[in-house]
Design an enzyme around this catalytic site. Structure first.
Site, short mmCIF file in Angstrom:
data_model
loop_
_atom_site.label_atom_id
_atom_site.label_comp_id
_atom_site.label_asym_id
_atom_site.label_seq_id
_atom_site.Cartn_x
_atom_site.Cartn_y
_atom_site.Cartn_z
N ASP A 144 0.94 -1.21 0.05
CA ASP A 144 0.01 -0.03 0.08
C ASP A 144 0.99 1.11 0.02
OD1 ASP A 144 -2.03 1.61 0.30
OD2 ASP A 144 -2.07 1.73 2.54
N THR B 44 -0.53 4.86 1.13
CA THR B 44 -0.75 5.66 2.18
C THR B 44 -0.66 5.22 3.44
OG1 THR B 44 -2.20 7.02 0.47
CG2 THR B 44 -2.39 7.43 3.14
N GLU C 66 -8.31 17.77 7.21
CA GLU C 66 -9.25 18.80 7.93
C GLU C 66 -8.34 19.49 9.20
OE1 GLU C 66 -13.49 18.98 7.91
OE2 GLU C 66 -12.09 20.04 6.55
N THR D 30 -2.17 1.17 -4.81
CA THR D 30 -2.82 2.58 -3.97
C THR D 30 -3.99 2.85 -4.67
OG1 THR D 30 -2.10 4.85 -3.48
CG2 THR D 30 -1.34 3.84 -5.36
N ASP E 250 -4.32 6.34 -4.89
CA ASP E 250 -4.42 7.77 -5.06
C ASP E 250 -4.38 7.83 -6.48
OD1 ASP E 250 -4.03 9.10 -2.78
OD2 ASP E 250 -1.85 8.60 -2.57
N ASP F 141 -1.51 -0.93 5.99
CA ASP F 141 -1.65 -0.27 7.48
C ASP F 141 -3.58 -0.39 7.60
OD1 ASP F 141 -1.79 3.34 7.44
OD2 ASP F 141 -2.08 1.94 5.71
#
EC number: 7.6.2.1
Length: 1195
Positions: free
Chosen positions: A430, A432, A544, A729, A731, A864
């Protein structure tokens, strides 16, 4: 009083957002199924003694068991598990037959070793299950407050809960069962739930009780509370729930919004009240807890085949001996003539009766099967299990894989796959949170067409190295800088807008609106530390939090949120001082994956109505007004630059609303939210579409998800070890490509094969035509791109040409179909690195399965998050990163580590050691048993296949248990061919495991052949040296007991010395067990031989009176042992001199002190059968080749 007031203010502060985004619960089509099959559960709330609640009392209790056994099932289930193994079952049959007259030895001597091995394994199983039992006891004995009548709540253990109980769960406690939320400490019955243990997500989920129950705020309110719930039956779906609550003769619909799941935690809420609807095994988390897939290493699977080969050999030898025995028995008495008269064939039992020679042969076959059972190593399985458990402890205790910052060591959750760590051919990772930190930092922004932020990202540094030029800031030509963030989430450097300098910028008004939007447009919750006064933020996502922190650091501090307002401290451009501004929040239009944006509608201090919006560039630019596109071109360019630098971007825009437009919107959104139709969500989206338009562009943000420390170095070492690395991924392609460059999976001279369906032609095709036609055209397009990629590989005849395959999720869906996956895999295997972008969790699992089954290599998946669970379970080895995305991946993994860089040590050191240890251990096991077993067979052949053992019964029984087991166990625990430092310095060593050189059939059969040769040398030299001559000075000849004792002594010495030659790294423990085994043999001879003849039988005083006093015994032992070891010495010398393996070559360098000689190191690296094609080492090699080619072209 002050504390109560503070809690009251906090209630208002934290419950606000949900009220602005929710509406009354409504009935949906699924509610019509209540009462039918699958929706038949009935719950009587707060009525434990009611006659109607009899059904509720029949539901299961809340006791959860994760153990494999219970007290009553341990013995039968454990015995069943042990005798499922073919070898153990074989020894059980042999043990039973040993009670018959067929046995060539006593029953006790056959049963005792089997009992010891079985008991040792059962004790290990019992200890492991007891640890699970202790965890179960701890969980089931936790306590929660339960209503016991008259408004009184008492602490009760979780395991005592029943369906229908009313619970009070307090802040930071786990929910003990699946509950329906009734009310909370907030006036609107809102609560915040952390579901990290369920789905791996760390962001908080909002839940809200029904309006009819939100008034139940105090314990006394439940004194007369009664309700009736009908809902779905227990199931594993975490995200759905259908039910109705009947209260005060009215029915109210229940949805997932009221469901609190066992295993989740109450956060940011003082307390909640809820009713239990599912308990214990019926809870959704337990329904989801399927047993992990059973994984066995490749070595273990091959070991089973070797055991079967040994069985075949045992049967063959028994059959061969029985045929010859039958023939010779038949010839013993023919035509009244007795050939071997001393056997009295005319007066023999059925076992030696010449008249029934065929039956005698059959009985001999059974006896020979029992006698030849010593070819099978009875202690092999239990020894391997002991070794693997201790190897796992070494992995867990490795200080070099301990992550001090998070206090997380490595943890081998299973010991079955230790040696598999040394054979990994492909890693599927992975991105991220695995390659990157999943810790977002605000690093750049574009405002009013001007780029701000001078900090260079890791990807930009890699791009700079790739281009061979320094990085220059696009806005003013200054060289950018690299900095380490001081404030978590904020790594921004630009003096033009920091420290209030933004007021001097040309577009100061736009900058002010930009950071106001960041400070107001969010769902973040501020928390003020009571002692320090510092503000921290609870955010639904790291992005955020980074935005709000950036606004604060740049002068726009969000510090209070109430039910309907947001307060911000900001710089007043007129006075130069800080002022507090209040924004009234009217609506929150939430972010979701289809909208790709979020908005808030607020009224500022001047009474203006503002819509503040942030979202993805793919949806935001289309919503700009004609007058709001002033900075569009520059912003687009900056967004593309940020994507190239591996940053995540969002577009910020706003618009002013007039009162009439907002009134219409309020009316329509209220109608949509209160709609009871099935298309309620679509109606809400339609209304928001109408208001989120004609926006004015302010700029764009860019946050970085940084690479973890040591990722590039780790990938380089893994590549040198011959391991291929795939990145899977979610992304987008640009970000994934640039992360690939940053961690050296990609380089400038690498040829990229890009497969995607985002071309203008494809997009145009998707807008027209039928779905089937479009799908067929897309599939053909993907097939054409894959075919073209394969053609590029075939056309490239250069040995060092490296290709990278990059494919998006849409194309991957077609590439993984049955008729295309094989050609896709061929292309991927031919490439140096593979990056799959926009991959779904299911696609990750399918790719992993394809590589595992199609390539034949050992695969390791590392991730993860909860979206990586399928991939981890599908791979041969699943490694979970214990990062910030929860524990779901870790709980589903075989091994957990805290950082990606620890994978280097896990594989190159522990994997390499475990593979060598287990391989050598198993080969040695078969060698020593064949050496021992063939001496038995040769002696039986020498005695006319009479099934007579050469050794005493207890000699036979204790060989594998006492005299040869501990040294081989220590070999599997402690042996090292190289130290950890050299394993990391020479990744080439790892390729021995990738190629499986140490446990190939050639290697296994060669050890077996060596055992056969050793047995032949021992038997014939011992027999020849002792026959037809006096054994001692008294003139006595050697009998079976003396020959057997001498042969056994030679066997013990030979296998012990062979262990000495096999061990690469001696410890004190190994010296003790190796030489101790020899000493124990002599002590046993003395002690056992001193026992009464009824016990010691034919071993009585053999050593003390016959063997020890005779010089010929010691001379024969010395001569036979040296003769037996000679072939191995000769073979080892020839191999080391002319055919050295990698570890042999490096040992020579180490011995000659040339391990730091660049020339020698390069020579060793050039011997790699799988040269590194990725990593910075491969990049340096590519540069060298380029320079050499340029020199060759010069005249």
């Amino acid at each position: 009083m002050a504390g109560g007031e503070r809690r009251r203010r906090r209630k208002v502060q934290l419950s606000k957002i949900f009220t602005l985004t929710s509406a009354k619960a409504c009935f949906k089509p699924d509610h019509s199924r209540i009462g039918r099959t699958g929706f038949s559960r009935v719950v009587y709330c707060n009525q434990p003694d009611s006659p109607e609640a009899v059904d509720s009392r029949n539901y299961c209790d809340n006791y959860v068991r994760t153990t494999k056994y219970t007290l009553t099932t341990f013995l039968p289930k454990s015995l069943f598990e042990q005798f499922r193994r073919v070898a153990n079952f074989y020894f059980l049959v042999v043990g039973i037959l040993s009670f018959t007259p067929l046995a060539p030895y006593t029953a006790v001597s056959a049963i005792v070793p089997l009992t010891f091995v079985i008991l040792a394994t059962m004790v290990k199983e019992g200890v492991e299950d007891w640890r699970r039992k202790q965890q179960d006891i701890e969980v089931n004995n936790r306590k929660v407050r339960v209503h016991r009548g008259n408004g009184n709540f008492d602490l009760k253990e979780w395991k005592t809960l029943r369906v229908g109980d009313i619970l009070k769960v307090e802040k930071n406690d786990f929910f003990p069962a699946d509950l329906v939320l009734l009310s909370s400490s907030y006036e609107d019955a809102v609560c915040y739930v952390e579901t990290m243990n369920l789905d791996g997500e760390t962001n908080l989920k909002l839940k809200q009780g029904l309006e009819v129950t939100l008034s139940l705020r105090e314990e006394l309110d439940f004194r007369d509370f009664e309700a009736f719930i009908k809902c779905e039956d227990p199931n594993a779906n975490l995200y759905s729930f259908v039910g109705t609550m009947e209260l005060k003769r009215s029915k109210y619909p229940l949805s997932p919004q009221q469901l609190l799941l066992r295993g989740s935690k109450l956060r940011n809420t003082d307390y909640i009240y809820g009713v239990v609807i599912f308990t214990g095994p019926d809870t959704k988390v337990v329904q989801n807890s399927t047993a992990p897939p059973s994984k066995r290493s490749m070595i273990e699977r091959k070991m089973d085949k070797v055991i079967y080969l040994m069985f075949l050999m045992v049967v063959s030898l028994a059959f061969f001996g029985s045929v010859l025995f039958g023939i010779s028995t038949r010839q013993d008495f023919q035509n009244g003539i007795m050939k071997r008269w001393y056997l009295k064939p005319d007066d023999s039992t059925i076992f030696f009766d010449p008249k029934r020679a065929h039956m005698a042969a059959i009985y001999h076959f059974l006896s020979a099967l029992m006698l030849n059972s010593y070819f099978i190593p009875i202690s092999l399985y239990v020894s391997i299990e002991i070794v693997k458990v201790l190897q796992s402890i070494f992995i867990n205790q490795d200080i070099h894989m301990y992550y001090e910052e998070a206090d997380k060591p490595a943890h081998a959750r299973t010991s079955n796959l230790n040696e598999e760590l040394g054979q990994v051919g492909t890693i599927l990772s992975d991105k991220t949170g695995t390659l990157t930190c999943n810790s977002m930092e605000f690093i750049k922004c574009s405002i009013a067409g001007t780029a701000y932020g001078r900090v260079v990202t890791e990807v930009e540094m890699a791009m700079g190295r790739r281009k061979g030029s320094p990085l220059v800031n696009q806005s003013n030509g200054s060289i950018t800088e690299y900095a380490v963030s001081v404030v978590k989430g904020f790594n921004f450097r630009d003096e033009r807008i920091m420290n209030g300098n933004w007021v001097k910028e040309m577009h100061a008004d736009v900058i002010q609106k930009f950071f106001r939007l960041l400070a107001v447009c969010h769902t973040v919750i501020p928390e003020v530390h009571e002692e320090t006064g510092k503000i921290s933020y609870e955010a639904e996502s790291p992005d955020e939090a980074a935005f709000v922190i950036a606004a604060r650091e740049l002068g726009f501090e969000f510090f209070i949120r109430t039910q309907t307002t947001i307060s911000v401290r900001e710089l007043d451009t007129e006075t130069g001082g800080r002022v507090e501004r209040l924004y009234k929040v009217l609506n929150v239009l939430e972010f979701n994956s289809s909208r790709k944006r979020m908005s808030v509608i607020v009224r500022d201090g001047d009474g203006k109505l503002l819509l503040l919006c942030k979202g993805a560039d793919s949806v935001m630019f289309d919503r700009l007004s004609g007058n709001g596109r002033k900075y569009e071109e520059e912003t687009r360019d900056h967004v593309n630059e940020y994507a190239d630098a591996g940053l995540r971007t969002l577009i910020l825009a706003y618009r002013e609303l007039d009162e009439k437009e907002y009134e219409v919107f309020t009316e329509r959104i209220s109608e949509a939210k209160n709609s009871v139709s099935a298309d309620r969500d679509a109606l809400i989206d339609e209304v928001t579409e109408m208001i989120e338009k004609d926006l004015v562009l302010l700029g764009a943000t860019a946050v970085e998800d940084k690479l973890q420390n040591g990722v590039a170095d780790c990938i380089d070492k893994l590549a040198q070890a011959g391991i291929k690395i795939w990145v899977l991924t979610g992304d987008k392609m640009e970000t994934a490509i640039n992360i690939g460059f940053a961690c050296s999976l990609l380089r400038r001279d690498m040829k990229q094969i890009i497969i995607n369906l985002e071309t203008p032609e494809i997009q145009q095709l998707e807008k027209s035509g039928e779905k089937n036609v479009i799908a067929k055209a897309l599939k053909e397009n993907v097939l054409r791109q894959i075919t073209n990629g394969k053609a590029q590989l075939q056309m490239s005849g250069g040995k060092y040409d490296a290709f990278a395959l990059i494919i998006d999720g849409k194309s991957l869906a077609y590439a993984l179909e049955d008729d295309m996956k094989d050609i896709f895999l061929e292309l991927a295997i031919g490439c140096a690195s593979v990056i799959c972008c926009r991959s779904s969790p299911k696609q990750k699992a399918l790719v992993t399965r394809l590589v595992k089954t199609g390539s034949g290599q050992t695969t390791l998946a590392i991730g993860d998050g909860a979206n990586d669970v399928g991939m981890l379970q599908e791979a041969d080895i699943g490694v979970g990163i214990s990062g910030v995305e929860g524990m779901q991946a870790v709980m589903s993994s075989d091994i957990s580590i805290a950082q990606f860089r620890y994978l280097e040590r896990l594989l190159l050191v522990h994997g390499h050691w475990c593979y060598r240890r287990i391989s050598k251990m198993i080969c040695y096991f078969f060698y020593k048993n064949i050496t021992f077993g063939f001496t038995l067979f040769l002696y039986e052949a020498y005695t006319s296949f009479s099934a007579t053992p050469a050794y005493n019964d207890w000699y036979l029984s204790l060989y594998s248990v006492l005299f040869s087991s501990l040294p081989v166990i220590c070999l599997g625990i402690f042996d090292q061919d190289m130290s950890a430092r050299y394993c990391l310095k020479f990744p080439l060593l790892y390729q021995e495991g990738v190629q499986n050189l140490l446990f190939s059939w050639r290697r296994i059969l060669s050890w077996m052949f060596y055992g056969l040769c050793s047995a032949i040398i021992i038997f014939f030299l011992c027999k020849t040296s002792l026959e037809s001559q006096a054994f001692n000075h008294q003139g006595k000849t050697a009998g079976r007991d003396i020959l057997g004792g001498t042969m056994y002594t030679c066997v013990v010495w030979v296998v012990s010395l062979q262990m000495v030659l096999t061990i690469s790294y001696f410890t004190v423990i190994q010296h003790l067990v190796v030489w101790g085994s020899v000493v124990v043999w002599y002590l046993f001879l003395m002690v056992y031989g001193s026992l009464p003849p009824s016990v010691s039988t034919n071993a009585y005083m053999v050593f003390l009176e016959a063997l020890a006093p005779a010089p010929s015994y010691w001379i024969t032992t010395l001569f036979v042992v040296l003769s037996t070891m000679m072939p191995y010495f000769i073979f080892s010398a020839i191999q080391m001199q002319f055919f050295p393996m990698s570890h042999g070559t490096i040992k020579l360098l180490k011995y000659e002190d040339q391990c730091n000689d660049p020339g020698e190191l390069e020579m060793v690296r050039q011997t790699s059968v799988r040269p590194a094609l990725v990593g910075f080492t491969a990049r340096i090699d590519a540069i060298k080749r380029s320079v050499m080619r340029s020199h060759q072209r010069e005249p």
